[in-house]
Design a protein around this motif. Structure first.
Motif, PDB file in Angstrom:
ATOM      1  N   THR A   1      29.175  33.687  31.326  1.00 17.04           N
ATOM      2  CA  THR A   1      28.970  34.331  30.058  1.00 17.04           C
ATOM      3  C   THR A   1      30.404  35.266  29.722  1.00 17.04           C
ATOM      4  O   THR A   1      30.980  35.077  28.864  1.00 17.04           O
ATOM      5  CB  THR A   1      27.847  35.086  29.960  1.00 17.04           C
ATOM      6  OG1 THR A   1      26.642  34.325  30.398  1.00 17.04           O
ATOM      7  CG2 THR A   1      27.597  35.564  28.441  1.00 17.04           C
ATOM      8  N   MET A   2      30.634  36.087  30.845  1.00 16.71           N
ATOM      9  CA  MET A   2      31.499  36.894  30.769  1.00 16.71           C
ATOM     10  C   MET A   2      33.021  36.079  30.847  1.00 16.71           C
ATOM     11  O   MET A   2      33.931  36.664  30.089  1.00 16.71           O
ATOM     12  CB  MET A   2      31.662  38.198  31.907  1.00 16.71           C
ATOM     13  CG  MET A   2      30.258  39.122  31.815  1.00 16.71           C
ATOM     14  SD  MET A   2      30.007  39.925  30.409  1.00 16.71           S
ATOM     15  CE  MET A   2      31.485  40.704  30.157  1.00 16.71           C
ATOM     16  N   GLU A   3      32.921  35.268  31.534  1.00 15.76           N
ATOM     17  CA  GLU A   3      34.139  34.550  31.602  1.00 15.76           C
ATOM     18  C   GLU A   3      34.585  34.013  30.100  1.00 15.76           C
ATOM     19  O   GLU A   3      35.641  34.036  29.764  1.00 15.76           O
ATOM     20  CB  GLU A   3      34.115  33.146  32.518  1.00 15.76           C
ATOM     21  CG  GLU A   3      35.097  32.394  32.700  1.00 15.76           C
ATOM     22  CD  GLU A   3      35.059  31.265  31.543  1.00 15.76           C
ATOM     23  OE1 GLU A   3      36.190  30.791  31.011  1.00 15.76           O
ATOM     24  OE2 GLU A   3      34.185  30.531  31.467  1.00 15.76           O
ATOM     25  N   ARG A   4      33.479  33.364  29.395  1.00 13.87           N
ATOM     26  CA  ARG A   4      33.880  32.680  27.842  1.00 13.87           C
ATOM     27  C   ARG A   4      34.210  33.850  27.163  1.00 13.87           C
ATOM     28  O   ARG A   4      35.188  33.676  26.419  1.00 13.87           O
ATOM     29  CB  ARG A   4      32.568  32.326  27.682  1.00 13.87           C
ATOM     30  CG  ARG A   4      32.160  30.806  28.073  1.00 13.87           C
ATOM     31  CD  ARG A   4      30.873  30.005  27.402  1.00 13.87           C
ATOM     32  NE  ARG A   4      29.759  30.422  27.885  1.00 13.87           N
ATOM     33  CZ  ARG A   4      28.885  30.341  28.780  1.00 13.87           C
ATOM     34  NH1 ARG A   4      29.575  29.601  29.883  1.00 13.87           N
ATOM     35  NH2 ARG A   4      27.908  30.975  28.885  1.00 13.87           N
TER      36      ARG A   4
ATOM     37  N   ALA B   1      34.597  42.327  38.401  1.00 12.28           N
ATOM     38  CA  ALA B   1      35.665  42.912  37.584  1.00 12.28           C
ATOM     39  C   ALA B   1      36.878  42.798  37.947  1.00 12.28           C
ATOM     40  O   ALA B   1      37.741  42.419  37.124  1.00 12.28           O
ATOM     41  CB  ALA B   1      35.370  44.653  37.265  1.00 12.28           C
ATOM     42  N   LEU B   2      37.450  42.731  39.158  1.00 10.12           N
ATOM     43  CA  LEU B   2      38.475  42.789  39.665  1.00 10.12           C
ATOM     44  C   LEU B   2      38.899  41.190  39.596  1.00 10.12           C
ATOM     45  O   LEU B   2      40.119  41.019  39.085  1.00 10.12           O
ATOM     46  CB  LEU B   2      38.623  43.102  41.132  1.00 10.12           C
ATOM     47  CG  LEU B   2      38.888  44.502  41.393  1.00 10.12           C
ATOM     48  CD1 LEU B   2      38.551  44.734  42.730  1.00 10.12           C
ATOM     49  CD2 LEU B   2      40.162  44.775  41.212  1.00 10.12           C
ATOM     50  N   LEU B   3      38.038  40.472  39.573  1.00  8.08           N
ATOM     51  CA  LEU B   3      38.553  38.855  39.381  1.00  8.08           C
ATOM     52  C   LEU B   3      38.836  38.683  37.982  1.00  8.08           C
ATOM     53  O   LEU B   3      39.697  37.842  37.787  1.00  8.08           O
ATOM     54  CB  LEU B   3      37.370  37.926  39.952  1.00  8.08           C
ATOM     55  CG  LEU B   3      37.171  38.019  41.352  1.00  8.08           C
ATOM     56  CD1 LEU B   3      35.718  37.131  41.779  1.00  8.08           C
ATOM     57  CD2 LEU B   3      38.261  38.039  42.372  1.00  8.08           C
ATOM     58  N   PHE B   4      38.015  39.304  37.132  1.00  9.65           N
ATOM     59  CA  PHE B   4      38.165  38.961  35.675  1.00  9.65           C
ATOM     60  C   PHE B   4      39.648  39.598  35.409  1.00  9.65           C
ATOM     61  O   PHE B   4      40.342  39.035  34.571  1.00  9.65           O
ATOM     62  CB  PHE B   4      37.265  39.686  34.710  1.00  9.65           C
ATOM     63  CG  PHE B   4      36.082  38.955  34.795  1.00  9.65           C
ATOM     64  CD1 PHE B   4      35.914  37.637  34.129  1.00  9.65           C
ATOM     65  CD2 PHE B   4      34.754  39.521  35.043  1.00  9.65           C
ATOM     66  CE1 PHE B   4      34.857  37.074  34.113  1.00  9.65           C
ATOM     67  CE2 PHE B   4      33.477  38.847  34.918  1.00  9.65           C
ATOM     68  CZ  PHE B   4      33.634  37.630  34.489  1.00  9.65           C
TER      69      PHE B   4
END
Lengths: 301, 707
Positions: A92-95, A136-139
């Motif tokens: 969801t956050m990725e989208r 969060a770091l990966l995002f």
């Protein structure tokens, strides 16, 4: 480059950041050190364009950042407590992030997710604090912004994860010139990551220097002089930051190059001497004590 | 295809965060439209099955009306609309309360303006789409039962627009409340303050004016709150629902909707400014702008203290000292409560005392302004040369007025439009006399409401106390009453050229008789009456009882009535020509008997003065002092008839004071009497003329305590 000039921010008549001027060069890891309440988060939020400075300017690649979409496209801000949508999972956050960051690399994100053993279908609210920080770091990394601003993000990460993130940072810096800005209240957390360190205290910058420069210009010497005259002769003309005496053993911290110190000691009669490596902590202790501060009280607790 | 970072993508993304609001909105709208349609139509079907409607056409009409009630204007719907406006507005922008959310939303590369627009448009979409779904559902349900026609569609469309604009006002008001605050609780408080501020200020002004100004009058003024959509809904939604003509509805509804649109636009403009200026760090604070704290404190504290003061005044039976104390204490408490609310800290209860002082002083200053009439409100009388014209409304005279569509209009509204007295002198003289008279000594029902139209274009309204028994006052009033400007302004029959439209019949009655006159005689009768009215003045109105009443009946069941006096020769001649005139005085030989009831109000009054406790102690409660006596002796009947007057003909000018309210008289005719009394009635009510109760009646109806 992120240029910060005379940045000032007050909250209810309390100065959180007081006339800070710092330049954050590209392709370096900038560490922002300070105690709780030193103004790190406020400064990062101003750099991220979240809050407007009362005075001074923040320019990201010569663009003012506040309310400027173009400047914000180059930044990814990870707050001390990153927010994820209610009931959201990583997908969801990725989208969401791939919607707002045009260069977001979805494939890379899912690859890292797998590598870090984070389940993309699991609700983020069930993640541990450390897992949330990893996510969060990966995002931040996959958003492919030029700058990534991390507020206390590394605090609490286990050494394996820290090493993993550090490797990714190194790779991204190498490949596309990523510039991480990392704020922490713990000096030891940043020692092995940062190239440049800024020390914030009570809203102001106590010092801002390259780590290597600091390491090269400060030496710690343990030495037993043959006589007092030898000692006076050896130390004469050197900038002594700190001197401790235990019996005949002197421990001296001086601001100078290693070769110069060794050359000076060679000219006098000594029973024993050794030039020791300094930890980041010791460098800070020495630098800040010169400025009249007790660093142990400031950031080492 | 839309870009991943386009406006519509932002909207779509935002919708994902608002699923629960979608669900709530849809459920409410389906309940409001669909649910109400089912209930209303089922009720009509139930009535039909019970045989309430005699024809299918009547049933069909009732179904249409039910569909209009369910889908059109309704005074039940607006609380739902306000609720939706509030929750949609708050939920959309509530991210501003949370620092973590602000950090996310304000750091990503999405312009603040776009984020605002996306959230704002989505809020509108949620209401509009859910409303349309609900309306369509209601339409389908009504259509399936054959309850939809063009009128239902027009009504539903207009009502939907009405509700949409109401939603806009509430929605914008709530967003503004969110923008200036930093937590949900404070937002709700500020939303309530925005919503109720003007009605509260209006009510306070009204209460203080009524409490402290002797000359305050509400007549002639349209002094309702101008910027309160809620007030408009309470006032107009029911009226609009009852209106049958779509055009008439539009005439009333569209100006209000225009006002709401303007109001919504103003709120939106302020909202936008607040959004642009709001600092991200305001998240979690009570008030987002520190300068707003004292402003809100004053804006809420002063009206709040005055309102409580007014309540104390009423509760303490008009104690001004307690009122002043109530104002001071409530001002301090309100300020303390606001400070605690601002800081979320009980220790801040005495913080910012200077602004608390301003609230206390401000509230007291307003109290003093009213108490000692510092603005000279009561002493205002305009200079004669500055008066353009005057309209007066007498609280002792009541008539019904109709507009060109035969819709009822209030008396002050009609008189304002139609009465223009250019002879200001008698009115100003009465106002001058009133200032030298204590209004408390005059009793009730003795005031004129005066509208001064000034040459400057301004209008002032004052209440003027008049003593009807004062000869000078009577002279001035006679001068006013005799003028054509007064009579044309107060008797609609004199000026209404369309009075014959829809006229079905004319009736004349002296009480017991109901004589009918053909409608074609209307003009002759009216002309005669207008000529007779030349002799009409205040003395006549006050002292003379009418002898009969002419009633004009219209096709839409409305009617008009005008009084006839014994001296109205031309009118009486016209009535006689149509064999419709019967004198007010009855003939004793036609009467079977008369029942007189003496209520003995004086004994009840004594009991009241004793007090409840004493009455209980004396076990004197619930005593029925009424004494009834029937008189069938012809001589007694003759005396009673001479001393009484038909209730039907009493009180057009407040001369009810000329009758005895302690007695009621019921006159029963002989069944075989040739007198053309209304055979549908068993008896006819009469009242004794003041001071003329026959002795034998008084004696016969005397209360005797048998204990």
């Amino acid at each position: 480059m992120i240029e910060i000039h005379n940045l000032t921010k007050c909250f209810d008549q309390i100065k959180a950041v007081d006339e800070v001027s710092v330049a954050i060069r590209e392709k370096t890891v900038f560490g922002l050190i300070g105690t709780n309440g030193a103004g790190k988060s406020t400064m990062l939020r101003m750099i991220a364009g979240v809050i407007r400075p009362d005075e001074g300017t923040v320019a990201v690649d010569n663009m003012p950042v506040f309310d400027n979409v173009e400047a914000k496209k180059r930044l990814f801000f990870i707050a001390d407590e990153p927010y994820f949508f209610a009931n959201a999972n990583a997908g969801t956050m990725e989208r969401y992030y791939s919607g707002v960051y045009e260069a977001f690399d979805r494939e890379e994100f899912y690859r890292y997710l797998e590598k870090f053993n984070l389940d993309k279908n699991r609700k983020i609210s069930t993640f541990s604090k450390g897992m949330k920080k990893q996510l969060a770091l990966l995002f931040g990394i996959c958003a492919h912004t030029k700058y990534i601003l991390c507020d206390e993000t590394f605090d609490g990460l286990d050494p394996v994860m820290r090493q993993g993130i550090k490797s990714i940072f190194a790779k991204e810096m190498e490949e596309r010139g990523l510039t991480p800005v990392i704020a922490s209240h713990n000096l030891r957390e940043l020692e092995d990551i940062c190239d440049h360190v800024g020390l914030l205290h009570r809203g102001g910058v106590l010092l801002s220097k390259d780590l290597e420069d600091m390491k090269c210009n400060i030496q710690k010497v343990q030495c037993v002089f043959a006589s007092v005259d030898d000692e006076i002769k050896a130390l004469n003309g050197l900038e002594i930051l700190k001197k401790e005496q235990r019996g005949s053993l002197s421990t001296i911290t001086v601001r100078s190059g290693r070769e110069e110190v060794e050359a000076r000691l060679a000219t006098v009669d000594t029973v024993f001497y050794e030039v020791l490596p300094l930890s980041l902590e010791e460098i800070f202790i020495s630098e800040t004590e010169v400025a009249g501060y007790d660093i142990k009280k400031l950031i080492l607790g | 295809m839309t870009s991943r970072n386009s406006f519509w993508a932002s909207c779509r993304e935002n919708h994902k965060r608002r699923i629960w609001v979608w669900i709530v909105a849809l459920i409410l709208q389906l309940l409001v439209y669909g649910g109400m349609t089912i209930v209303y139509l089922s009720r009509i079907r139930g009535y039909y099955e019970e045989g309430t409607y005699r024809t299918v056409q009547a049933f069909r009409e009732a179904m249409y009306q039910a569909a209009r009630d369910a889908l059109g204007f309704s005074d039940n719907v607006f609380p739902f609309v306000i609720f939706l406006g509030a929750i949609i507005g708050m939920q959309g922008f509530s991210y501003l309360y949370d620092r973590r959310k602000v950090d996310l939303y304000h750091s990503v590369p999405v312009a603040k303006s776009r984020r605002f627009a996306a959230v704002y448009v989505n809020g509108l979409t949620i209401y509009f789409v859910s409303g349309m779904v609900g309306l369509l559902c209601g339409m389908i349900l009504a259509g399936a039962q054959g309850a939809v026609n063009a009128l239902v569609l027009a009504d539903a469309g207009m009502a939907f627009l009405w509700n949409l604009l109401l939603f806009l006002v509430c929605y914008h008001m709530m967003i503004l409340a969110v923008m200036v605050t930093g937590s949900r609780f404070v937002t709700v408080c500020v939303f309530l303050a925005f919503s109720l501020f003007e009605p509260c200020v209006y009510e306070i002004c009204e209460a203080f004016s009524l409490d402290f100004y002797d000359t305050y009058a509400k007549s002639f003024t349209d002094s309702a709150p101008k910027f309160s959509a809620y007030y408009d809904c309470i006032t107009y939604a029911g009226r609009l629902k009852d209106m049958t003509e779509v055009g008439e509805k539009a005439k009333v509804a569209f100006p209000i909707m225009g006002r709401w649109l303007l109001l919504a636009a103003v709120f939106l403009a302020f909202t936008w400014i607040a959004y642009r200026r709001r600092a991200s760090e305001a998240a979690g604070k009570s008030i987002a702008f520190s300068w707003l704290k004292p402003v809100l404190k004053v804006a809420v504290g002063i009206p709040g203290a005055l309102l409580i003061g007014a309540l104390v005044y009423d509760a303490s039976h008009n104690s001004e000292t307690l009122m002043a104390m109530g104002i001071i204490v409530s001002a301090i408490l309100l300020c303390a409560a606001l400070e605690v609310l601002y800081a979320f800290d009980i220790r801040c209860i005495i913080k910012n005392l200077p602004s608390t002082g301003i609230v206390v002083v401000g509230a007291l200053a307003i109290f003093c302004t009213f108490k000692w009439d510092l603005t000279g409100y009561d002493s205002y009388i305009p200079k004669q040369n500055k008066v353009e014209s005057i309209a007066i409304l007498l609280d002792c005279y009541y008539d019904e007025y109709w507009d060109e569509n035969r819709q009822y209009i209030p008396a002050d509204e009609y008189i304002k439009e139609n009465m223009f007295l250019t002879d200001a002198e008698p009115v100003l003289a009465l106002a001058q006399m009133a200032q030298q008279t204590d209004i408390g000594d005059m009793g009730q029902g003795r005031t004129l409401h005066v509208l001064y139209r000034l040459k400057s274009g301004r209008e002032k309204v004052r209440r003027v106390a008049v003593d009807y028994n004062d000869p000078q006052t009577e002279a001035y009033l006679n001068r006013i009453f005799q003028s054509d400007e007064f009579q044309h302004g107060i008797f609609q029959m004199m000026t209404d050229e369309n009075y014959c439209d829809g006229l079905t019949k004319i009736r004349y009655s002296n009480g017991p008789v109901r004589a009918t006159i053909p409608a074609k005689e209307a003009e002759a009768l009216r002309t005669a009456w207008i000529r007779d009215m030349e002799q009409f003045d205040f003395t006549m109105a006050k002292d003379v009882m009418p002898c009969g009443q002419i009633t004009m009946d219209y096709a839409d069941y409305s009617y008009r009535q005008w009084y006839v006096y014994d001296t109205f020769a031309e009118t009486i001649a016209c009535l006689e020509k149509n064999e419709a005139f019967y004198p007010a005085k009855l003939n004793a030989k036609d009467i079977d008997y008369i029942t007189v009831t003496n209520y003995h109000n004086e004994l009840m009054q004594e009991d009241m003065e004793i007090g409840i406790e004493a009455r209980e102690a004396a076990q004197a409660y619930d005593v029925d002092y009424t004494v009834k006596e029937t008189f069938s002796d012809q001589a007694q009947i003759e005396q009673i008839l001479s001393a009484s007057h038909s209730t039907y003909l009493v009180s057009p000018w407040g001369n009810y004071e000329g009758t005895e309210n302690n007695y009621s008289v019921e006159v029963v005719f002989k069944k075989d009497s040739a007198y053309p009394y209304d055979r549908n009635a068993y008896y006819f009510n009469y009242e004794f003329i003041k001071g003329q109760v026959p002795d034998f009646v008084a004696e016969a109806t005397e209360y005797i305590d048998i204990e």
